[in-house]
Design a protein around this motif. Structure first.
Motif, PDB file in Angstrom:
ATOM      1  N   ILE A   1     -18.686  -4.214 -66.914  1.00  0.00           N
ATOM      2  CA  ILE A   1     -18.234  -4.580 -68.273  1.00  0.00           C
ATOM      3  C   ILE A   1     -19.209  -4.048 -69.307  1.00  0.00           C
ATOM      4  CG2 ILE A   1     -17.843  -6.524 -69.835  1.00  0.00           C
ATOM      5  CD1 ILE A   1     -16.891  -8.110 -67.318  1.00  0.00           C
ATOM      6  N   GLU A   2     -20.502  -4.209 -69.051  1.00  0.00           N
ATOM      7  CA  GLU A   2     -21.517  -3.728 -69.992  1.00  0.00           C
ATOM      8  C   GLU A   2     -21.592  -2.198 -70.000  1.00  0.00           C
ATOM      9  OE1 GLU A   2     -25.331  -5.642 -70.041  1.00  0.00           O
ATOM     10  OE2 GLU A   2     -24.518  -7.497 -69.154  1.00  0.00           O
ATOM     11  N   ILE A   3     -21.451  -1.601 -68.825  1.00  0.00           N
ATOM     12  CA  ILE A   3     -21.514  -0.131 -68.734  1.00  0.00           C
ATOM     13  C   ILE A   3     -20.358   0.503 -69.507  1.00  0.00           C
ATOM     14  CG2 ILE A   3     -21.330   1.830 -67.147  1.00  0.00           C
ATOM     15  CD1 ILE A   3     -22.698  -0.060 -65.032  1.00  0.00           C
ATOM     16  N   LEU A   4     -19.176  -0.069 -69.389  1.00  0.00           N
ATOM     17  CA  LEU A   4     -17.998   0.466 -70.086  1.00  0.00           C
ATOM     18  C   LEU A   4     -18.179   0.429 -71.603  1.00  0.00           C
ATOM     19  CD1 LEU A   4     -15.249  -1.164 -67.850  1.00  0.00           C
ATOM     20  CD2 LEU A   4     -15.562   1.297 -68.161  1.00  0.00           C
ATOM     21  N   GLN A   5     -18.895  -0.554 -72.079  1.00  0.00           N
ATOM     22  CA  GLN A   5     -19.119  -0.665 -73.527  1.00  0.00           C
ATOM     23  C   GLN A   5     -19.989   0.467 -74.067  1.00  0.00           C
ATOM     24  OE1 GLN A   5     -20.765  -4.614 -73.827  1.00  0.00           O
ATOM     25  NE2 GLN A   5     -18.752  -5.625 -73.796  1.00  0.00           N
ATOM     26  N   THR A   6     -20.808   1.072 -73.195  1.00  0.00           N
ATOM     27  CA  THR A   6     -21.702   2.154 -73.633  1.00  0.00           C
ATOM     28  C   THR A   6     -21.027   3.515 -73.581  1.00  0.00           C
ATOM     29  OG1 THR A   6     -22.578   2.665 -71.416  1.00  0.00           O
ATOM     30  CG2 THR A   6     -23.630   0.854 -72.643  1.00  0.00           C
ATOM     31  N   ASN A   7     -19.910   3.596 -72.818  1.00  0.00           N
ATOM     32  CA  ASN A   7     -19.211   4.873 -72.629  1.00  0.00           C
ATOM     33  C   ASN A   7     -20.114   5.917 -71.949  1.00  0.00           C
ATOM     34  OD1 ASN A   7     -16.684   6.159 -72.826  1.00  0.00           O
ATOM     35  ND2 ASN A   7     -17.368   7.372 -74.585  1.00  0.00           N
TER      36      ASN A   7
ATOM     37  N   SER B   1     -22.213  -9.974 -54.861  1.00  0.00           N
ATOM     38  CA  SER B   1     -22.417  -8.566 -55.244  1.00  0.00           C
ATOM     39  C   SER B   1     -21.227  -8.043 -56.026  1.00  0.00           C
ATOM     40  CB  SER B   1     -22.675  -7.702 -54.006  1.00  0.00           C
ATOM     41  OG  SER B   1     -21.557  -7.671 -53.140  1.00  0.00           O
ATOM     42  N   GLY B   2     -20.007  -8.454 -55.641  1.00  0.00           N
ATOM     43  CA  GLY B   2     -18.818  -8.039 -56.387  1.00  0.00           C
ATOM     44  C   GLY B   2     -18.811  -8.596 -57.801  1.00  0.00           C
ATOM     45  N   LYS B   3     -19.181  -9.867 -57.918  1.00  0.00           N
ATOM     46  CA  LYS B   3     -19.238 -10.506 -59.238  1.00  0.00           C
ATOM     47  C   LYS B   3     -20.253  -9.805 -60.140  1.00  0.00           C
ATOM     48  CE  LYS B   3     -20.533 -15.005 -61.268  1.00  0.00           C
ATOM     49  NZ  LYS B   3     -21.975 -14.766 -61.533  1.00  0.00           N
ATOM     50  N   VAL B   4     -21.453  -9.541 -59.590  1.00  0.00           N
ATOM     51  CA  VAL B   4     -22.502  -8.884 -60.370  1.00  0.00           C
ATOM     52  C   VAL B   4     -22.080  -7.465 -60.743  1.00  0.00           C
ATOM     53  CG1 VAL B   4     -24.881  -8.030 -60.308  1.00  0.00           C
ATOM     54  CG2 VAL B   4     -24.344 -10.284 -59.362  1.00  0.00           C
ATOM     55  N   ALA B   5     -21.421  -6.750 -59.816  1.00  0.00           N
ATOM     56  CA  ALA B   5     -20.938  -5.394 -60.119  1.00  0.00           C
ATOM     57  C   ALA B   5     -19.909  -5.431 -61.242  1.00  0.00           C
ATOM     58  CB  ALA B   5     -20.336  -4.763 -58.868  1.00  0.00           C
ATOM     59  N   GLY B   6     -19.032  -6.444 -61.205  1.00  0.00           N
ATOM     60  CA  GLY B   6     -18.040  -6.586 -62.265  1.00  0.00           C
ATOM     61  C   GLY B   6     -18.695  -6.840 -63.614  1.00  0.00           C
ATOM     62  N   GLU B   7     -19.683  -7.717 -63.628  1.00  0.00           N
ATOM     63  CA  GLU B   7     -20.393  -8.023 -64.878  1.00  0.00           C
ATOM     64  C   GLU B   7     -21.137  -6.797 -65.406  1.00  0.00           C
ATOM     65  OE1 GLU B   7     -21.209 -12.768 -63.884  1.00  0.00           O
ATOM     66  OE2 GLU B   7     -22.748 -11.258 -63.490  1.00  0.00           O
ATOM     67  N   ALA B   8     -21.773  -6.051 -64.486  1.00  0.00           N
ATOM     68  CA  ALA B   8     -22.482  -4.835 -64.903  1.00  0.00           C
ATOM     69  C   ALA B   8     -21.501  -3.794 -65.424  1.00  0.00           C
ATOM     70  CB  ALA B   8     -23.276  -4.271 -63.722  1.00  0.00           C
TER      71      ALA B   8
END
Length: 431
Positions: free
Chosen positions: A333-339, A324-331
């Protein structure tokens, strides 16, 4: 970075879930801080645990090359039923599990958590120990940071990995106050036992390990015992449902001490010296009682998300936390790109998590937690099966009946057939 934020991501809790998220984010160059209330990662944990599956190798490739990463690789699995004066054990010795990447390993949590935290720091994450996060920082309906005393730390995203005491999850308005029946009290002890004696007692070769789950002889309280072998220590404990424990007006330490007086347990602990003890809360609500996993500016992982599996044969938590931590980290990263940090965007985490083994396993066994609350599992079933084996194996000098005939006769004699049938139907539906 924008001046109003101190970090891209703030993670509350430096357990496996929080550190897994931090390691994933740091590898991608995301400015990440982890706030841990203990003196170091793992300081609030004690004793050992079993960690299953390939998730650790995904986070730290070839982790087994570092002798500090684990204690023993698991090749033996025992499941034991206890009654008043008897025990029956299923013993699976699986030689194929001694090949890398290992199917499962034992770890000592303070040591393991610190090792994994070091990997996250090497990747670029910042870990702040002795930092108790007491509240969240809000900007209208958006979470934008955390509070520790008078200190305020701003972050674009907050990942809550606070463990079972999910106070911040409630403050984030992602869950209501949980019921006692959805939690268990886990009592753990660590015993010193020489490496050679461990291997002789359990017929293990060098660095092979054994896990033993134990059911019954717990005053009818849902839960069970566990026993794991480490390098030169063994981890032993008992888990008890908090709601039933309270209703029975029993004291957990007294139940634990009586459990240790069973002849089977005495053999496990023979010649071992206790060096450590602790107790902690374990979420047992399972899939049906998970909080909302995301909100405006926030994600929830690990025990805080009730991501612990207890399905009898499968008792797993650390691997679910890491996943769950790994998946949250991956998500993240993508969320930050959208601002965009509103829940319209943070729901990406749940979308990704639904594709993970952790979420799918919890969903597959979503009825298991309710099924395992049935007190017959911890009283009638162990008594029935241990008594049945005693009857079948006893030689009293009279001619024997056929095994099936003897077994059916014994079950009918014990009674509670309607309850047993219901239990079997429940097992088919849940497990």
């Amino acid at each position: 970075m924008s001046e109003e934020f101190d970090f891209d991501v703030a993670i509350v809790g430096a357990g496996p879930a929080g550190i897994s998220a931090a390691l994933t984010l740091a590898k991608a160059g995301i400015e990440t801080v982890v706030l841990e209330r203990g003196q170091y990662s793992g300081a609030k944990n004690v004793s050992g645990a079993a960690l299953y599956g390939p998730i650790l190798n995904e986070l730290v490739p070839n982790y087994w090359e570092d002798e500090n990463s684990f204690e023993r690789y698991l090749t033996t699995k025992k499941i034991t039923l206890l009654s008043e004066s008897k025990s029956v054990t299923i013993d699976a010795d699986l030689r194929n599990f001694n090949q890398v990447p290992y199917n499962g390993v034992t770890v000592i949590r303070p040591k393991f958590d610190r090792w994994l935290a070091d990997k996250a720091e090497e990747a670029g994450a910042m870990i702040l120990p002795d930092t108790m996060v007491e509240d969240l920082v809000w900007n209208d309906k958006q979470i934008v940071g955390v509070k520790s005393g008078e200190e305020v730390l701003k972050a674009k995203l907050v990942i809550i990995a606070e463990g079972a005491n999910n106070i911040l999850v409630e403050k984030a308005k992602l869950a209501k106050k949980p019921k006692p029946r959805h939690f268990a009290l886990g009592m753990k002890e660590t015993y010193k036992l020489p490496k050679k004696k461990i291997e002789e007692r359990f017929h293990l070769d060098d660095n092979e390990g054994m896990s033993n789950e134990i059911l019954g002889y717990s005053k009818g309280i849902p839960g069970g015992g566990f026993y794991y072998t480490n390098k030169d220590t063994v981890s032993f404990g008992l888990i008890l449902n908090m709601d039933v424990l309270t209703k029975k007006k029993l004291k957990a330490p007294e139940v634990f001490e009586e459990f240790k007086e069973h002849s089977y347990i005495k053999k496990l602990l023979k010649d071992a010296k206790m060096i450590e003890y602790s107790a902690h809360i374990i979420p047992e609500g399972g899939f049906k009682h998970m909080p909302k996993l995301y909100g405006n500016g926030v994600l929830v992982v690990g025990d805080a998300a009730s991501m612990v599996l207890n399905a009898g044969l499968y008792i797993e938590g650390i691997n679910f936390a890491l996943e769950s931590g790994k998946v949250a980290g991956e998500a993240a990263i993508e969320i930050l790109q959208t601002n965009n940090y509103t829940k319209k965007q943070t729901k990406l985490y749940k979308k990704k998590l639904k594709e993970s083994f952790a979420y799918k396993d919890l969903k597959t066994f979503k009825r298991a937690s309710h099924f395992l609350e049935n007190k017959m599992m911890f009283t009638y079933v162990p008594d029935l099966l241990t008594g049945l084996f005693e009857k079948l194996l006893r030689n009293n000098g009279y001619p024997r009946k056929r095994i099936v005939t003897s077994a059916i006769g014994y079950v009918f004699k014990k009674g509670k057939l309607f309850g047993l049938i219901k239990l079997l139907i429940g097992a088919v539906r849940s497990l």
